[in-house]
Design a protein around this motif. Structure first.
Motif, mmCIF file in Angstrom:
data_model
loop_
_atom_site.group_PDB
_atom_site.id
_atom_site.type_symbol
_atom_site.label_atom_id
_atom_site.label_comp_id
_atom_site.label_asym_id
_atom_site.label_seq_id
_atom_site.Cartn_x
_atom_site.Cartn_y
_atom_site.Cartn_z
ATOM 1 N N PRO A 1 -10.086 14.229 0.844
ATOM 2 C CA PRO A 1 -10.071 13.659 -0.512
ATOM 3 C C PRO A 1 -8.798 13.947 -1.291
ATOM 4 C CG PRO A 1 -12.174 14.702 -0.052
ATOM 5 C CD PRO A 1 -11.275 15.063 1.080
ATOM 6 N N ASP A 2 -8.112 15.065 -0.990
ATOM 7 C CA ASP A 2 -6.917 15.406 -1.760
ATOM 8 C C ASP A 2 -5.639 14.806 -1.180
ATOM 9 O OD1 ASP A 2 -7.174 16.937 0.504
ATOM 10 O OD2 ASP A 2 -6.165 18.692 -0.359
ATOM 11 N N VAL A 3 -5.728 13.996 -0.150
ATOM 12 C CA VAL A 3 -4.574 13.337 0.464
ATOM 13 C C VAL A 3 -4.616 11.853 0.109
ATOM 14 C CG1 VAL A 3 -3.387 12.746 2.610
ATOM 15 C CG2 VAL A 3 -4.474 14.990 2.356
ATOM 16 N N HIS A 4 -3.516 11.347 -0.476
ATOM 17 C CA HIS A 4 -3.464 9.949 -0.914
ATOM 18 C C HIS A 4 -2.209 9.278 -0.322
ATOM 19 C CE1 HIS A 4 -6.700 10.573 -3.843
ATOM 20 N NE2 HIS A 4 -6.097 11.742 -4.124
ATOM 21 N N LEU A 5 -2.418 8.388 0.621
ATOM 22 C CA LEU A 5 -1.310 7.667 1.248
ATOM 23 C C LEU A 5 -1.198 6.227 0.767
ATOM 24 C CD1 LEU A 5 -1.706 8.876 4.950
ATOM 25 C CD2 LEU A 5 -0.225 9.802 3.174
ATOM 26 N N GLY A 6 -2.122 5.778 -0.061
ATOM 27 C CA GLY A 6 -2.112 4.393 -0.524
ATOM 28 C C GLY A 6 -0.812 3.950 -1.167
ATOM 29 N N PRO A 7 -0.158 4.786 -2.008
ATOM 30 C CA PRO A 7 1.099 4.340 -2.626
ATOM 31 C C PRO A 7 2.187 3.967 -1.618
ATOM 32 C CG PRO A 7 0.215 6.220 -3.816
ATOM 33 C CD PRO A 7 -0.637 6.047 -2.603
ATOM 34 N N LEU A 8 2.077 4.484 -0.377
ATOM 35 C CA LEU A 8 3.069 4.139 0.635
ATOM 36 C C LEU A 8 3.002 2.674 1.056
ATOM 37 C CD1 LEU A 8 2.955 7.259 2.993
ATOM 38 C CD2 LEU A 8 4.677 6.695 1.274
ATOM 39 N N LEU A 9 1.948 1.961 0.670
ATOM 40 C CA LEU A 9 1.820 0.546 1.049
ATOM 41 C C LEU A 9 2.945 -0.318 0.470
ATOM 42 C CD1 LEU A 9 -2.050 0.200 0.642
ATOM 43 C CD2 LEU A 9 -0.763 -0.070 2.772
ATOM 44 N N ILE A 10 3.587 0.166 -0.596
ATOM 45 C CA ILE A 10 4.668 -0.620 -1.185
ATOM 46 C C ILE A 10 5.844 -0.760 -0.225
ATOM 47 C CG2 ILE A 10 5.888 1.322 -2.237
ATOM 48 C CD1 ILE A 10 5.273 -2.206 -3.705
ATOM 49 N N VAL A 11 5.890 0.111 0.807
ATOM 50 C CA VAL A 11 6.963 0.025 1.793
ATOM 51 C C VAL A 11 6.896 -1.295 2.546
ATOM 52 C CG1 VAL A 11 7.877 1.058 3.913
ATOM 53 C CG2 VAL A 11 7.122 2.520 2.031
ATOM 54 N N ALA A 12 5.711 -1.826 2.761
ATOM 55 C CA ALA A 12 5.552 -3.063 3.546
ATOM 56 C C ALA A 12 6.282 -4.245 2.911
ATOM 57 C CB ALA A 12 4.077 -3.375 3.762
ATOM 58 N N PRO A 13 6.036 -4.594 1.627
ATOM 59 C CA PRO A 13 6.799 -5.718 1.053
ATOM 60 C C PRO A 13 8.291 -5.410 0.917
ATOM 61 C CG PRO A 13 5.445 -4.661 -0.617
ATOM 62 C CD PRO A 13 5.006 -4.114 0.704
ATOM 63 N N ALA A 14 8.638 -4.136 0.706
ATOM 64 C CA ALA A 14 10.056 -3.789 0.602
ATOM 65 C C ALA A 14 10.765 -4.058 1.924
ATOM 66 C CB ALA A 14 10.212 -2.330 0.193
ATOM 67 N N LEU A 15 10.140 -3.696 3.046
ATOM 68 C CA LEU A 15 10.730 -3.975 4.353
ATOM 69 C C LEU A 15 10.775 -5.469 4.633
ATOM 70 C CD1 LEU A 15 9.127 -1.171 6.576
ATOM 71 C CD2 LEU A 15 11.496 -1.310 5.770
ATOM 72 N N THR A 16 9.723 -6.187 4.250
ATOM 73 C CA THR A 16 9.672 -7.628 4.508
ATOM 74 C C THR A 16 10.796 -8.355 3.777
ATOM 75 O OG1 THR A 16 7.272 -7.461 4.725
ATOM 76 C CG2 THR A 16 8.200 -9.657 4.425
ATOM 77 N N ALA A 17 11.133 -7.896 2.576
ATOM 78 C CA ALA A 17 12.184 -8.547 1.800
ATOM 79 C C ALA A 17 13.542 -8.456 2.484
ATOM 80 C CB ALA A 17 12.262 -7.929 0.410
ATOM 81 N N SER A 18 13.713 -7.486 3.400
ATOM 82 C CA SER A 18 15.003 -7.319 4.060
ATOM 83 C C SER A 18 15.235 -8.344 5.162
ATOM 84 C CB SER A 18 15.118 -5.899 4.635
ATOM 85 O OG SER A 18 14.183 -5.717 5.696
ATOM 86 N N PHE A 19 14.189 -9.014 5.650
ATOM 87 C CA PHE A 19 14.383 -9.954 6.753
ATOM 88 C C PHE A 19 13.659 -11.283 6.575
ATOM 89 C CE2 PHE A 19 10.754 -7.245 7.930
ATOM 90 C CZ PHE A 19 9.777 -8.174 8.213
#
Length: 375
Positions: A22-40
């Protein structure tokens, strides 16, 4: 393929976050997906991946917490804002790429009009040429070459405008236009050289006069406004400071000696199976555009171009190219190994070797033309 990887990344982050303590939150890392997509990828694909990432964060919030909790609402708002920014920047980037593509297409069209590619075959000659511009993104600059047919043979011009890059395009266009218009009108090569010199001198004189008028107007405005005077390097170029070095060749079809006039240009190299000869002109003429400073009498020099011989004409951007140790490019030494190659292959070797010598970037425009007399 890359889009599939970003989708897999969304799935991986979502699964790991749901299964984490419960004390681990990885959801904010999802923003990496659109950031990577914008590069290609384009804006639509980026927006689609951003929507999937937002939906995945919503799923994580629904599974692990209440969607109305302050933590999840904050994460969702932040994800939405950043995703909109990423998509917006990708839209601007795509617009800039379209504008750059249009500019490049115009540049290529201007190059084809100004510096037309030499024909591979003209009369009994086989030709090849290469142009290397010093300025990034430029495909043409102050170096020039052109060929024209006459009733008895082929005339060839290779020149180099003082200066480099796009600022010297006007003088290059002037000389090329004059050569194409007059190459077949003058029976003798000295007459053609005198005509070209007169055309360049007249145009430079007009530019110098306009520069003097502009300078007087600027000085008058400065006197009225008490502004500081410009530095010397900001002032326009005067007449006599601009010129064009050039080599003019008249190559008869019947195998008669080739006639050459060298107007302050580096001497061509005559490549034969038994060695290389530097065609230093015994009667050199001053560069084109300086004829008004002193009377010029153009004299032709001659040499034999036998079947199978190759003639290499180049600009000073080739022999003045320096490596990291500031050593000049040894053209005569390097070309020895490839003197038996056909014109196009010879220039390919020289182009690769020259760029390797300078580390991929030239300080000055460079052009090379190879002429071979066919059997």
């Amino acid at each position: 393929m890359l889009t599939a990887l970003t989708l897999a990344l969304i799935v991986l982050i979502t699964v790991v976050d749901v299964l984490s303590p419960p004390d681990v939150h990885l959801g904010p890392l999802l923003i990496v997906a659109p950031a990577l997509t914008a590069s290609f990828a384009g804006p639509r694909a980026t927006a689609g991946v951003a929507a999937l990432a937002f939906a995945a964060l919503s799923v994580i919030g629904a599974v692990r917490e209440n969607l109305t909790s302050t933590n999840i609402e904050t994460q969702l708002c932040a994800q939405l804002v950043v995703s909109v920014l990423i998509v917006g920047l990708r839209v601007l980037r795509e617009r800039h790429e379209r504008e750059l593509a249009r500019v490049r297409s115009v540049s290529e069209a201007a190059q084809r009009v100004l510096l037309r590619p030499l024909p591979e075959r003209i009369g009994p000659l086989h030709l090849a040429s290469v142009y290397l511009a010093a300025e990034a993104e430029a495909q043409v600059g102050g170096d020039l070459y052109a060929a024209a047919r006459t009733t008895t043979g082929t005339r060839l011009l290779v020149g180099d405008v003082r200066g480099k890059g796009l600022s010297s395009l006007g003088d290059a266009a002037l000389l090329l236009g004059a050569f194409r218009a007059a190459a077949h009108l003058h029976a003798e090569l000295p007459d053609l050289a005198a005509y070209l010199d007169g055309s360049v001198s007249w145009d430079l004189a007009q530019l110098a006069e306009q520069s003097r008028r502009d300078r007087r107007d600027r000085q008058h405005r400065q006197a009225l406004s008490a502004l500081p005077r410009p530095a010397p390097e900001e002032l326009p170029t005067e007449s006599g400071e601009s010129f064009i070095t050039a080599v003019l060749l008249d190559i008869p079809d019947d195998g008669s000696p080739v006639r050459l006039i060298d107007c302050g240009h580096p001497p061509p190299l005559l490549l034969r199976p038994d060695g290389i000869t530097t065609l230093a002109a015994p009667h050199p003429a001053p560069p084109l555009g300086l004829g008004e400073l002193a009377p010029v009498r153009y004299e032709t020099d001659t040499f034999r171009l036998r079947p199978g011989d190759r003639l290499l004409i180049y600009t000073d951007g080739v022999i003045e190219a320096r490596d990291a140790q500031r050593r000049f490019y040894p053209l005569t030494e390097r070309v020895t190994a490839w003197r038996a190659e056909r014109p196009a292959a010879l220039l390919q070797h020289l182009r690769r070797d020259l760029l390797a010598h300078v580390g991929g970037r030239l300080d000055d425009d460079a052009a090379m033309v190879v002429v071979e007399r066919l059997p």
